[in-house]
Design a protein around this motif. Structure first.
Motif, PDB file in Angstrom:
ATOM      1  N   ASN A   1       1.482  44.913  -1.581  1.00  0.00           N
ATOM      2  CA  ASN A   1       0.835  46.201  -1.846  1.00  0.00           C
ATOM      3  C   ASN A   1       0.732  47.145  -0.663  1.00  0.00           C
ATOM      4  N   VAL A   2       1.015  46.705   0.545  1.00  0.00           N
ATOM      5  CA  VAL A   2       0.812  47.569   1.710  1.00  0.00           C
ATOM      6  C   VAL A   2       1.666  48.832   1.625  1.00  0.00           C
ATOM      7  N   GLY A   3       2.874  48.736   1.133  1.00  0.00           N
ATOM      8  CA  GLY A   3       3.721  49.921   0.993  1.00  0.00           C
ATOM      9  C   GLY A   3       3.144  50.934   0.018  1.00  0.00           C
ATOM     10  N   ALA A   4       2.664  50.457  -1.110  1.00  0.00           N
ATOM     11  CA  ALA A   4       2.094  51.350  -2.122  1.00  0.00           C
ATOM     12  C   ALA A   4       0.818  52.026  -1.616  1.00  0.00           C
TER      13      ALA A   4
ATOM     14  N   ALA B   1      -2.024  55.566   8.848  1.00  0.00           N
ATOM     15  CA  ALA B   1      -2.110  54.182   9.346  1.00  0.00           C
ATOM     16  C   ALA B   1      -3.555  53.699   9.379  1.00  0.00           C
ATOM     17  N   ASP B   2      -4.457  54.537   9.849  1.00  0.00           N
ATOM     18  CA  ASP B   2      -5.864  54.135   9.947  1.00  0.00           C
ATOM     19  C   ASP B   2      -6.481  53.884   8.570  1.00  0.00           C
ATOM     20  N   LEU B   3      -6.212  54.763   7.618  1.00  0.00           N
ATOM     21  CA  LEU B   3      -6.785  54.591   6.278  1.00  0.00           C
ATOM     22  C   LEU B   3      -6.202  53.370   5.578  1.00  0.00           C
ATOM     23  N   THR B   4      -4.919  53.128   5.799  1.00  0.00           N
ATOM     24  CA  THR B   4      -4.300  51.926   5.223  1.00  0.00           C
ATOM     25  C   THR B   4      -4.944  50.680   5.814  1.00  0.00           C
ATOM     26  N   ALA B   5      -5.099  50.671   7.136  1.00  0.00           N
ATOM     27  CA  ALA B   5      -5.733  49.526   7.799  1.00  0.00           C
ATOM     28  C   ALA B   5      -7.167  49.355   7.313  1.00  0.00           C
ATOM     29  N   ASP B   6      -7.898  50.450   7.200  1.00  0.00           N
ATOM     30  CA  ASP B   6      -9.291  50.382   6.744  1.00  0.00           C
ATOM     31  C   ASP B   6      -9.373  49.793   5.343  1.00  0.00           C
ATOM     32  N   THR B   7      -8.437  50.179   4.483  1.00  0.00           N
ATOM     33  CA  THR B   7      -8.417  49.648   3.117  1.00  0.00           C
ATOM     34  C   THR B   7      -8.262  48.133   3.132  1.00  0.00           C
ATOM     35  N   PHE B   8      -7.349  47.637   3.942  1.00  0.00           N
ATOM     36  CA  PHE B   8      -7.112  46.194   3.959  1.00  0.00           C
ATOM     37  C   PHE B   8      -8.214  45.431   4.701  1.00  0.00           C
ATOM     38  N   VAL B   9      -8.869  46.067   5.647  1.00  0.00           N
ATOM     39  CA  VAL B   9     -10.036  45.431   6.273  1.00  0.00           C
ATOM     40  C   VAL B   9     -11.143  45.282   5.229  1.00  0.00           C
ATOM     41  N   ARG B  10     -11.365  46.346   4.466  1.00  0.00           N
ATOM     42  CA  ARG B  10     -12.369  46.280   3.398  1.00  0.00           C
ATOM     43  C   ARG B  10     -11.976  45.225   2.352  1.00  0.00           C
TER      44      ARG B  10
ATOM     45  N   TRP C   1      -7.362  46.698  -7.895  1.00  0.00           N
ATOM     46  CA  TRP C   1      -8.477  46.411  -6.983  1.00  0.00           C
ATOM     47  C   TRP C   1      -8.266  47.147  -5.661  1.00  0.00           C
ATOM     48  N   LEU C   2      -7.054  47.070  -5.118  1.00  0.00           N
ATOM     49  CA  LEU C   2      -6.769  47.735  -3.839  1.00  0.00           C
ATOM     50  C   LEU C   2      -6.817  49.256  -3.964  1.00  0.00           C
ATOM     51  N   TYR C   3      -6.310  49.813  -5.069  1.00  0.00           N
ATOM     52  CA  TYR C   3      -6.395  51.261  -5.246  1.00  0.00           C
ATOM     53  C   TYR C   3      -7.853  51.719  -5.343  1.00  0.00           C
TER      54      TYR C   3
ATOM     55  N   ASP D   1       1.904  56.274  -8.657  1.00  0.00           N
ATOM     56  CA  ASP D   1       1.778  54.950  -8.062  1.00  0.00           C
ATOM     57  C   ASP D   1       2.318  53.844  -8.953  1.00  0.00           C
ATOM     58  N   GLY D   2       2.586  54.150 -10.207  1.00  0.00           N
ATOM     59  CA  GLY D   2       3.215  53.180 -11.088  1.00  0.00           C
ATOM     60  C   GLY D   2       2.276  52.131 -11.670  1.00  0.00           C
ATOM     61  N   LEU D   3       0.978  52.366 -11.621  1.00  0.00           N
ATOM     62  CA  LEU D   3       0.059  51.418 -12.247  1.00  0.00           C
ATOM     63  C   LEU D   3       0.123  51.584 -13.762  1.00  0.00           C
ATOM     64  N   ALA D   4      -0.135  50.514 -14.461  1.00  0.00           N
ATOM     65  CA  ALA D   4      -0.280  50.601 -15.912  1.00  0.00           C
ATOM     66  C   ALA D   4      -1.593  51.340 -16.199  1.00  0.00           C
ATOM     67  N   PRO D   5      -1.689  52.026 -17.338  1.00  0.00           N
ATOM     68  CA  PRO D   5      -2.942  52.718 -17.654  1.00  0.00           C
ATOM     69  C   PRO D   5      -4.166  51.787 -17.575  1.00  0.00           C
ATOM     70  N   LYS D   6      -3.998  50.527 -17.974  1.00  0.00           N
ATOM     71  CA  LYS D   6      -5.097  49.558 -17.890  1.00  0.00           C
ATOM     72  C   LYS D   6      -5.526  49.370 -16.429  1.00  0.00           C
ATOM     73  N   GLU D   7      -4.551  49.246 -15.525  1.00  0.00           N
ATOM     74  CA  GLU D   7      -4.865  49.067 -14.105  1.00  0.00           C
ATOM     75  C   GLU D   7      -5.515  50.324 -13.528  1.00  0.00           C
TER      76      GLU D   7
END
Length: 178
Positions: free
Chosen positions: A17-20, A36-45, A63-65, A137-143
């Motif tokens: 998921n890091v690319g998305a 880069a900072d926001l991506t890193a912050d997301t994965f730290v969280r 969940w990640l989105y 982002d290509g998520l299903a409507p459910k996601e």
């Protein structure tokens, strides 16, 4: 789940998921360091809340989105108060040339997404985010419903209304150009 199993599971989620998530921020930000900072912050969280992740309630991507949305909202709130500049200068890791070039390329690649987001500004926020999560982002409507915290049926009707408004907007623009 044992610690090493949990770390292996999280590593798979990160790699998948890091690319998305980076693209998600590249559509919203023009500065590579901020992407880069926001991506890193997301994965730290995400890693700190990973023990509470329940795959039976939704996908790792949704969940990640959801976490990314909250990270971006927090960034916007801090920026609006002016505290972001002070915080960022103090704890910033400078990007290397390769990292900077890669993020600049991703930002350029997301130009069409930013243009679409510009056109979507006339929509209510929840409809705009629904279109972005599903169609960009290509998520299903459910996601997407899970990421936004709305019922699945409400998501379907929001997507339908939003797409109808976008079609009407495109038709009006086409008529104006003729």
């Amino acid at each position: 789940m044992r610690d090493h199993e949990a770390m292996a599971a999280f590593e798979r989620i990160y790699r998948d998921n890091v690319g998305a998530i980076t693209r998600y921020f590249a559509r919203r930000c023009l500065e590579p360091q901020l992407v880069a900072d926001l991506t890193a912050d997301t994965f730290v969280r995400a890693i700190t809340s990973f023990p509470t992740f329940d795959s039976s309630r939704g996908t790792a991507a949704s969940w990640l989105y959801g976490i990314a949305r909250k990270a971006f909202a927090a960034h916007c709130e801090q920026s609006a108060r002016g505290a972001e500049l002070v915080r960022r200068v103090g704890g910033r890791r400078e990007l290397g040339r390769d990292e900077l070039a890669e993020l600049e390329a991703r930002i350029d690649a997301e130009q069409r997404g930013r243009l679409l987001l510009g056109r979507l500004r006339s929509l209510p926020e929840i409809e705009r985010e629904a279109i972005e999560l599903v169609h960009l982002d290509g998520l299903a409507p459910k996601e997407a419903a899970e990421a936004l915290g709305v019922p699945k049926g409400a998501m379907r009707s929001r997507l339908y209304r939003a797409m109808a408004r976008m079609r009407d907007d495109v038709e009006v623009q086409a008529d104006e150009q003729v």
